[in-house]
Design an enzyme around this catalytic site. Structure first.
Site, PDB file in Angstrom:
ATOM      1  N   THR A 158      -1.061   2.765  21.756  1.00 50.61           N
ATOM      2  CA  THR A 158       0.100   2.806  22.671  1.00 50.61           C
ATOM      3  C   THR A 158       0.662   3.396  23.608  1.00 50.61           C
ATOM      4  O   THR A 158       1.182   2.475  24.704  1.00 50.61           O
ATOM      5  CB  THR A 158       1.199   4.452  21.926  1.00 50.61           C
ATOM      6  OG1 THR A 158       0.742   5.464  20.822  1.00 50.61           O
ATOM      7  CG2 THR A 158       3.173   4.127  22.339  1.00 50.61           C
ATOM      8  N   HIS A 213      10.860  -5.517  16.240  1.00 53.89           N
ATOM      9  CA  HIS A 213       9.781  -5.532  17.063  1.00 53.89           C
ATOM     10  C   HIS A 213       9.012  -7.234  15.699  1.00 53.89           C
ATOM     11  O   HIS A 213       9.356  -8.168  16.900  1.00 53.89           O
ATOM     12  CB  HIS A 213       8.127  -4.467  17.084  1.00 53.89           C
ATOM     13  CG  HIS A 213       7.342  -5.544  18.160  1.00 53.89           C
ATOM     14  ND1 HIS A 213       7.979  -5.261  18.983  1.00 53.89           N
ATOM     15  CD2 HIS A 213       6.215  -6.101  17.436  1.00 53.89           C
ATOM     16  CE1 HIS A 213       6.704  -5.718  19.819  1.00 53.89           C
ATOM     17  NE2 HIS A 213       5.225  -6.390  18.465  1.00 53.89           N
ATOM     18  N   LYS A 245       3.071   2.311   2.303  1.00 49.41           N
ATOM     19  CA  LYS A 245       3.188   3.101   3.934  1.00 49.41           C
ATOM     20  C   LYS A 245       4.417   3.009   3.884  1.00 49.41           C
ATOM     21  O   LYS A 245       4.791   2.689   5.143  1.00 49.41           O
ATOM     22  CB  LYS A 245       1.728   2.919   4.150  1.00 49.41           C
ATOM     23  CG  LYS A 245       0.909   2.551   3.889  1.00 49.41           C
ATOM     24  CD  LYS A 245      -0.023   3.813   3.245  1.00 49.41           C
ATOM     25  CE  LYS A 245      -1.538   4.576   2.934  1.00 49.41           C
ATOM     26  NZ  LYS A 245      -2.415   5.650   3.014  1.00 49.41           N
ATOM     27  N   ARG A 280       4.800  11.847  13.748  1.00 51.30           N
ATOM     28  CA  ARG A 280       4.565  11.388  13.080  1.00 51.30           C
ATOM     29  C   ARG A 280       3.244  10.624  13.154  1.00 51.30           C
ATOM     30  O   ARG A 280       2.732   9.502  12.719  1.00 51.30           O
ATOM     31  CB  ARG A 280       5.428  10.301  13.981  1.00 51.30           C
ATOM     32  CG  ARG A 280       6.934  10.429  13.958  1.00 51.30           C
ATOM     33  CD  ARG A 280       7.676   9.462  14.969  1.00 51.30           C
ATOM     34  NE  ARG A 280       7.252   7.831  14.079  1.00 51.30           N
ATOM     35  CZ  ARG A 280       8.411   6.761  14.955  1.00 51.30           C
ATOM     36  NH1 ARG A 280       8.869   7.211  16.082  1.00 51.30           N
ATOM     37  NH2 ARG A 280       8.609   5.461  13.959  1.00 51.30           N
ATOM     38  N   GLN A 304       5.152   4.011   7.515  1.00 49.11           N
ATOM     39  CA  GLN A 304       5.305   3.393   8.670  1.00 49.11           C
ATOM     40  C   GLN A 304       6.115   2.006   9.139  1.00 49.11           C
ATOM     41  O   GLN A 304       6.348   1.153  10.209  1.00 49.11           O
ATOM     42  CB  GLN A 304       3.746   1.939   8.583  1.00 49.11           C
ATOM     43  CG  GLN A 304       1.816   3.295   8.180  1.00 49.11           C
ATOM     44  CD  GLN A 304       1.545   4.115   9.378  1.00 49.11           C
ATOM     45  OE1 GLN A 304       1.907   3.760  11.033  1.00 49.11           O
ATOM     46  NE2 GLN A 304       1.075   4.348   9.581  1.00 49.11           N
ATOM     47  N   ARG A 316       1.176  -1.319   0.013  1.00 53.52           N
ATOM     48  CA  ARG A 316      -0.071   0.157   0.065  1.00 53.52           C
ATOM     49  C   ARG A 316       0.375   1.254  -0.266  1.00 53.52           C
ATOM     50  O   ARG A 316       0.250   2.422  -0.332  1.00 53.52           O
ATOM     51  CB  ARG A 316      -1.158  -0.219   1.851  1.00 53.52           C
ATOM     52  CG  ARG A 316      -1.879  -1.045   0.836  1.00 53.52           C
ATOM     53  CD  ARG A 316      -2.604  -1.403   2.399  1.00 53.52           C
ATOM     54  NE  ARG A 316      -3.492  -0.103   3.067  1.00 53.52           N
ATOM     55  CZ  ARG A 316      -2.826   0.240   3.638  1.00 53.52           C
ATOM     56  NH1 ARG A 316      -1.935   0.052   5.236  1.00 53.52           N
ATOM     57  NH2 ARG A 316      -4.112   1.502   4.604  1.00 53.52           N
TER      58      ARG A 316
END
Length: 324
Positions: free
Chosen positions: A207, A149, A138, A265, A141, A136
């Protein structure tokens, strides 16, 4: 010389293999560390090089339906993992303090080993998060935090499941699955389109939930350092889990600071993009868009008003000149 090094490496590998839990050797990806390492290396290659290069001259894929199914499927899988962890020990006998790993073939112990493996396997499914970002386009991101992670977690958990599938070391897996029930619910609703944006006012709390997760994980394993005796079989995992919780708390705290304190961000998407963006804050985008339209309307009205005044002034002046 090379033969000696090779022999030494094989001795270390055989020693490591000898300590693994034999109950899990028949499970997918558990025969050796090489297959899972190859998958993770392929993931890194795709996320950092091959994927962006493939998409360089292509339009973003519209994957709305696929993302809805993917995210809601992970909600169900994560909820099932939480239930199995609870039924395998955390709600049926664990003290929530020093809980050793049960290596027996009892139904309870085998159930715990199975859900520990299932949690590991879910980490490989979640690599699709990055695949969706790449397809996509993005790219913003795909941060260091995201890549680290998604690659570090399954690699370390493979070793954890291989040596200690259960006991106090599995607490953070259960907590992580709880968080993923909430997180993928958000992503699934967000992917469904703008009409669901009003239900996603709690985006920035995601978050905070993740930060709470790392605090709970670190506090739980910290107990081990203050116990006089604890018969948990692999203390090394206690140290690694504590470092994991602390390290990711720092990384996610930095994300929180950058995104919600400095605002560097936060996504700035149009309402059209929000229909296809599963992980954007649509409410903020729509609100900002409405403000922009409102301001534009105000400028338009002011422009017409000023133009009208200039026209009226010009007409008056011409009339006076004719009379003169």
């Amino acid at each position: 010389m090379l033969e000696t090094v090779k022999d030494r490496i094989m001795e270390v590998y055989d020693s490591l293999s000898a300590g693994r839990d034999p109950r899990l050797k028949g499970y997918l990806l558990m025969e050796s560390p090489f297959s899972m390492s190859a998958i993770l290396l392929a993931y890194l290659f795709f996320a950092l090089y091959a994927g962006p290069k493939f998409m360089a001259n292509r339009k973003p894929f519209q994957l709305k339906e696929a993302m809805i199914i993917y995210n809601l499927s992970l909600v169900g899988l994560s909820a099932y993992i939480v239930y199995e962890f609870l039924m395998s020990g955390w709600a049926t006998g664990y003290t929530w303090k020093c809980d050793p790993c049960d290596y027996s073939d009892s139904p309870q112990a085998l159930r715990m080993a199975r859900v520990a493996w299932l949690f590991l396997f879910s980490k490989f499914i979640e690599l699709m998060d990055t695949v969706f970002f790449v397809l996509r386009k993005k790219h913003s991101q795909i941060t260091f935090l995201h890549i680290f992670h998604h690659s570090f977690m399954p690699w370390t958990w493979w070793w954890g499941v291989s040596y200690a599938p259960g006991g106090m070391g599995s607490f953070h897996a259960m907590v992580n699955s709880c968080v993923h029930v909430i997180m993928y619910s958000y992503y699934g609703l967000s992917a469904a389109g703008p009409r669901f944006q009003k239900f996603l006012w709690w985006k920035k709390y995601m978050t905070a939930i993740q930060l709470t997760q790392f605090v709970l994980v670190s506090l739980h394993v910290t107990q081990w350092y203050f116990m006089k005796t604890c018969d948990y079989q692999v203390p090394l995992f206690i140290h690694l889990i504590w470092m994991y919780g602390t390290f990711f708390f720092v990384l996610f705290s930095n994300f929180w600071y950058q995104a919600y304190v400095k605002g560097r961000r936060l996504p700035k998407n149009s309402s059209k993009e929000l229909a296809h963006n599963g992980k954007a804050n649509g409410s903020a985008g729509v609100s900002n868009g409405s403000s922009a339209v409102s301001n534009g309307h105000g400028r338009h009205v002011n422009g017409l008003s000023n133009g009208k005044k200039h026209h009226e002034n010009g007409s008056t002046l011409n009339s006076k000149m004719k009379k003169a």
